[in-house]
Design a protein around this motif. Structure first.
Motif, PDB file in Angstrom:
ATOM      1  N   PRO A 105       0.660  -1.309   0.171  1.00  0.00           N
ATOM      2  CA  PRO A 105      -0.128   0.146   0.386  1.00  0.00           C
ATOM      3  C   PRO A 105       0.727   1.212   0.668  1.00  0.00           C
ATOM      4  O   PRO A 105       1.031   2.225  -0.869  1.00  0.00           O
ATOM      5  CB  PRO A 105      -0.748  -0.196   1.275  1.00  0.00           C
ATOM      6  N   VAL A 106       2.049   1.113   0.541  1.00  0.00           N
ATOM      7  CA  VAL A 106       3.138   2.381   0.202  1.00  0.00           C
ATOM      8  C   VAL A 106       3.562   2.147  -0.433  1.00  0.00           C
ATOM      9  O   VAL A 106       5.199   2.744  -0.764  1.00  0.00           O
ATOM     10  CB  VAL A 106       3.545   2.307   1.692  1.00  0.00           C
ATOM     11  N   VAL A 107       3.686   1.670  -1.494  1.00  0.00           N
ATOM     12  CA  VAL A 107       5.185   0.627  -2.491  1.00  0.00           C
ATOM     13  C   VAL A 107       5.240   2.653  -3.006  1.00  0.00           C
ATOM     14  O   VAL A 107       7.213   2.588  -3.569  1.00  0.00           O
ATOM     15  CB  VAL A 107       4.445   0.278  -3.652  1.00  0.00           C
ATOM     16  N   THR A 108       4.565   3.681  -3.240  1.00  0.00           N
ATOM     17  CA  THR A 108       5.026   4.703  -4.192  1.00  0.00           C
ATOM     18  C   THR A 108       5.789   5.762  -3.590  1.00  0.00           C
ATOM     19  O   THR A 108       6.162   6.399  -3.585  1.00  0.00           O
ATOM     20  CB  THR A 108       4.063   5.633  -5.030  1.00  0.00           C
ATOM     21  N   ASN A 109       5.903   5.226  -1.756  1.00  0.00           N
ATOM     22  CA  ASN A 109       6.232   6.888  -0.962  1.00  0.00           C
ATOM     23  C   ASN A 109       7.722   6.115  -0.159  1.00  0.00           C
ATOM     24  O   ASN A 109       8.087   7.006   0.199  1.00  0.00           O
ATOM     25  CB  ASN A 109       5.019   7.134  -0.073  1.00  0.00           C
ATOM     26  N   VAL A 110       8.137   4.583  -0.697  1.00  0.00           N
ATOM     27  CA  VAL A 110       9.157   4.364   0.338  1.00  0.00           C
ATOM     28  C   VAL A 110      10.480   5.055   0.263  1.00  0.00           C
ATOM     29  O   VAL A 110      10.810   4.782  -1.536  1.00  0.00           O
ATOM     30  CB  VAL A 110       9.302   2.999   0.236  1.00  0.00           C
ATOM     31  N   SER A 111      11.070   6.069   0.580  1.00  0.00           N
ATOM     32  CA  SER A 111      12.484   6.368  -0.190  1.00  0.00           C
ATOM     33  C   SER A 111      14.205   5.410   0.699  1.00  0.00           C
ATOM     34  O   SER A 111      14.146   5.167   0.194  1.00  0.00           O
ATOM     35  CB  SER A 111      12.455   7.427   0.532  1.00  0.00           C
ATOM     36  N   GLU A 112      13.323   4.992   2.377  1.00  0.00           N
ATOM     37  CA  GLU A 112      14.260   4.766   2.716  1.00  0.00           C
ATOM     38  C   GLU A 112      13.931   3.050   3.546  1.00  0.00           C
ATOM     39  O   GLU A 112      12.809   3.673   4.152  1.00  0.00           O
ATOM     40  CB  GLU A 112      15.207   5.142   3.860  1.00  0.00           C
ATOM     41  N   LEU A 113      14.564   1.515   3.179  1.00  0.00           N
ATOM     42  CA  LEU A 113      14.123   0.920   3.686  1.00  0.00           C
ATOM     43  C   LEU A 113      14.861   0.081   4.047  1.00  0.00           C
ATOM     44  O   LEU A 113      16.076  -0.537   3.559  1.00  0.00           O
ATOM     45  CB  LEU A 113      12.808   0.303   2.066  1.00  0.00           C
ATOM     46  N   THR A 114      14.736  -0.657   4.932  1.00  0.00           N
ATOM     47  CA  THR A 114      15.436  -1.380   5.878  1.00  0.00           C
ATOM     48  C   THR A 114      15.035  -3.027   6.320  1.00  0.00           C
ATOM     49  O   THR A 114      13.638  -2.707   7.423  1.00  0.00           O
ATOM     50  CB  THR A 114      16.258  -0.767   7.061  1.00  0.00           C
ATOM     51  N   LEU A 115      15.198  -3.689   5.300  1.00  0.00           N
ATOM     52  CA  LEU A 115      15.218  -5.045   5.931  1.00  0.00           C
ATOM     53  C   LEU A 115      16.267  -6.525   6.564  1.00  0.00           C
ATOM     54  O   LEU A 115      16.047  -7.234   6.165  1.00  0.00           O
ATOM     55  CB  LEU A 115      14.179  -5.479   4.806  1.00  0.00           C
ATOM     56  N   LYS A 119      13.691 -12.123   7.552  1.00  0.00           N
ATOM     57  CA  LYS A 119      13.370 -13.460   6.447  1.00  0.00           C
ATOM     58  C   LYS A 119      13.128 -13.894   5.229  1.00  0.00           C
ATOM     59  O   LYS A 119      12.927 -14.934   5.303  1.00  0.00           O
ATOM     60  CB  LYS A 119      12.477 -14.574   8.005  1.00  0.00           C
ATOM     61  N   ILE A 120      13.549 -12.309   4.817  1.00  0.00           N
ATOM     62  CA  ILE A 120      12.839 -12.624   3.633  1.00  0.00           C
ATOM     63  C   ILE A 120      13.719 -13.428   2.132  1.00  0.00           C
ATOM     64  O   ILE A 120      14.846 -13.685   3.111  1.00  0.00           O
ATOM     65  CB  ILE A 120      12.611 -11.039   2.780  1.00  0.00           C
ATOM     66  N   THR A 121      13.259 -13.733   1.254  1.00  0.00           N
ATOM     67  CA  THR A 121      13.642 -14.285  -0.046  1.00  0.00           C
ATOM     68  C   THR A 121      13.753 -13.357  -0.811  1.00  0.00           C
ATOM     69  O   THR A 121      12.936 -11.799  -1.459  1.00  0.00           O
ATOM     70  CB  THR A 121      13.181 -15.274   0.090  1.00  0.00           C
ATOM     71  N   ASP A 122      13.987 -14.058  -1.982  1.00  0.00           N
ATOM     72  CA  ASP A 122      14.232 -12.395  -3.476  1.00  0.00           C
ATOM     73  C   ASP A 122      12.554 -12.289  -3.935  1.00  0.00           C
ATOM     74  O   ASP A 122      12.909 -11.425  -4.206  1.00  0.00           O
ATOM     75  CB  ASP A 122      14.644 -14.216  -4.823  1.00  0.00           C
ATOM     76  N   ALA A 123      12.011 -13.339  -3.089  1.00  0.00           N
ATOM     77  CA  ALA A 123      10.504 -13.348  -3.622  1.00  0.00           C
ATOM     78  C   ALA A 123      10.434 -11.580  -3.224  1.00  0.00           C
ATOM     79  O   ALA A 123       9.074 -10.961  -4.122  1.00  0.00           O
ATOM     80  CB  ALA A 123       8.929 -14.143  -3.318  1.00  0.00           C
ATOM     81  N   ALA A 124      10.439 -11.112  -2.091  1.00  0.00           N
ATOM     82  CA  ALA A 124      10.058  -9.617  -1.515  1.00  0.00           C
ATOM     83  C   ALA A 124      10.731  -8.721  -2.706  1.00  0.00           C
ATOM     84  O   ALA A 124      10.695  -7.255  -2.694  1.00  0.00           O
ATOM     85  CB  ALA A 124      10.785  -9.789  -0.543  1.00  0.00           C
ATOM     86  N   LEU A 125      11.864  -8.974  -2.935  1.00  0.00           N
ATOM     87  CA  LEU A 125      12.145  -8.485  -4.761  1.00  0.00           C
ATOM     88  C   LEU A 125      11.885  -7.277  -5.141  1.00  0.00           C
ATOM     89  O   LEU A 125      11.304  -6.620  -6.138  1.00  0.00           O
ATOM     90  CB  LEU A 125      13.709  -7.829  -5.086  1.00  0.00           C
ATOM     91  N   VAL A 126      10.082  -8.223  -4.847  1.00  0.00           N
ATOM     92  CA  VAL A 126       9.068  -8.345  -7.009  1.00  0.00           C
ATOM     93  C   VAL A 126       9.089  -6.569  -6.350  1.00  0.00           C
ATOM     94  O   VAL A 126       8.630  -6.184  -7.206  1.00  0.00           O
ATOM     95  CB  VAL A 126       8.619  -8.993  -7.462  1.00  0.00           C
ATOM     96  N   THR A 127       8.304  -6.454  -5.114  1.00  0.00           N
ATOM     97  CA  THR A 127       7.191  -5.619  -4.723  1.00  0.00           C
ATOM     98  C   THR A 127       8.813  -4.552  -4.606  1.00  0.00           C
ATOM     99  O   THR A 127       8.487  -3.278  -5.437  1.00  0.00           O
ATOM    100  CB  THR A 127       6.652  -6.129  -2.986  1.00  0.00           C
ATOM    101  N   ILE A 128       9.761  -4.364  -4.038  1.00  0.00           N
ATOM    102  CA  ILE A 128      10.863  -3.600  -3.893  1.00  0.00           C
ATOM    103  C   ILE A 128      10.923  -2.737  -4.867  1.00  0.00           C
ATOM    104  O   ILE A 128      10.788  -1.586  -4.801  1.00  0.00           O
ATOM    105  CB  ILE A 128      11.605  -3.796  -2.818  1.00  0.00           C
ATOM    106  N   GLY A 129      11.137  -3.545  -6.397  1.00  0.00           N
ATOM    107  CA  GLY A 129      11.382  -3.228  -7.386  1.00  0.00           C
ATOM    108  C   GLY A 129      10.360  -1.565  -8.084  1.00  0.00           C
ATOM    109  O   GLY A 129      10.979  -1.077  -9.018  1.00  0.00           O
ATOM    110  N   LYS A 130       9.600  -2.546  -7.477  1.00  0.00           N
ATOM    111  CA  LYS A 130       8.456  -1.359  -7.998  1.00  0.00           C
ATOM    112  C   LYS A 130       8.919  -0.061  -7.157  1.00  0.00           C
ATOM    113  O   LYS A 130       8.136   1.213  -7.588  1.00  0.00           O
ATOM    114  CB  LYS A 130       7.169  -1.657  -8.075  1.00  0.00           C
ATOM    115  N   MET A 131       9.093   0.376  -6.345  1.00  0.00           N
ATOM    116  CA  MET A 131       9.349   1.615  -5.518  1.00  0.00           C
ATOM    117  C   MET A 131      10.257   2.631  -6.020  1.00  0.00           C
ATOM    118  O   MET A 131      11.624   2.160  -6.243  1.00  0.00           O
ATOM    119  CB  MET A 131       9.975   1.252  -3.612  1.00  0.00           C
ATOM    120  N   GLY A 132       9.677   2.872  -6.724  1.00  0.00           N
ATOM    121  CA  GLY A 132      10.413   4.753  -8.397  1.00  0.00           C
ATOM    122  C   GLY A 132      11.416   5.315  -6.824  1.00  0.00           C
ATOM    123  O   GLY A 132      11.950   6.134  -7.862  1.00  0.00           O
ATOM    124  N   VAL A 133      11.103   6.081  -5.922  1.00  0.00           N
ATOM    125  CA  VAL A 133      11.333   6.687  -4.870  1.00  0.00           C
ATOM    126  C   VAL A 133      12.768   5.829  -3.877  1.00  0.00           C
ATOM    127  O   VAL A 133      13.184   7.403  -3.798  1.00  0.00           O
ATOM    128  CB  VAL A 133      11.277   7.560  -4.891  1.00  0.00           C
TER     129      VAL A 133
END
Length: 204
Positions: A105-115, A119-133
């Protein structure tokens, strides 16, 4: 602000093409990225245009859902719609499904992200890759590997990327080199070799 004619035309072309989430819709591409960028920023976009994209603030309900899970969320500056999100507190029990549900829900607003340490895997990067800013991404001590990093190929905003103690290897060097704004890269304890590091240093 209401959408411009160019933005409406882009949306119409995308819907007519079946609203795909992957690949390029020729009718949209034909409209010209410069025209769309100019419409989004309220004026003509030149090659050196550095204006921030026009973003709506993240929904309160989405921010509340993150905080309920003990995720740190705050605006990167007063009155800014851009967010710093940090999963450090609940890291050891945080997996892909929860991360994706909370971040979508916040994919367009994330500027800094700490994970880091999640326990994330490569699957999480699909959504993270959409974070244009997204400018800073910390994936330290996660199971992320080359298959996940491919979703960040040519990311246009990333300036700092932390891959320490991940499975990322020399196979991702080309992907890292494709990020035009990347200034800081941390790979200690990853699978990137001395040869890969030397190539990164020489080409960037």
């Amino acid at each position: 602000p209401q959408p411009s004619e160019a933005e409406i035309a882009a949306l119409a072309a995308w819907v007519q093409a079946g609203a795909p989430f992957d690949g390029v819709v020729p009718a949209v591409a034909d409209l010209g990225t410069a025209a769309l960028a100019g419409a989004a920023s309220g004026g003509a976009a030149g090659a050196n245009d550095t204006k921030e994209p026009v973003l709506a603030p993240a929904a309160d309900v989405a921010i509340a859902a993150l905080k309920e899970k003990l995720v740190h969320v705050q605006a990167i500056a007063q009155s800014s719609p851009l967010l710093w999100i940090d999963f450090s507190a609940p890291a050891v029990r945080t997996m892909d499904a929860e991360v994706l549900a909370l971040l979508e829900p916040v994919v367009t607003n994330v500027s800094e992200l700490t994970l880091s340490r999640t326990k994330i895997t490569d699957a999480a990067l699909v959504t993270i890759g959409k974070m244009g800013v997204l400018r800073r991404l910390d994936l330290r001590s996660t199971a992320i590997g080359d298959g996940g990093l491919v979703h960040l190929k040519s990311h246009g905003a990333l300036e700092s990327l932390i891959l320490a103690q991940t499975k990322v290897s020399d196979a991702s060097v080309d992907i890292i080199l494709s990020m035009p704004k990347l200034e800081r890269l941390y790979v200690w304890g990853s699978a990137i070799t001395v040869a890969g590091i030397e190539r990164l240093r020489s080409e960037r």
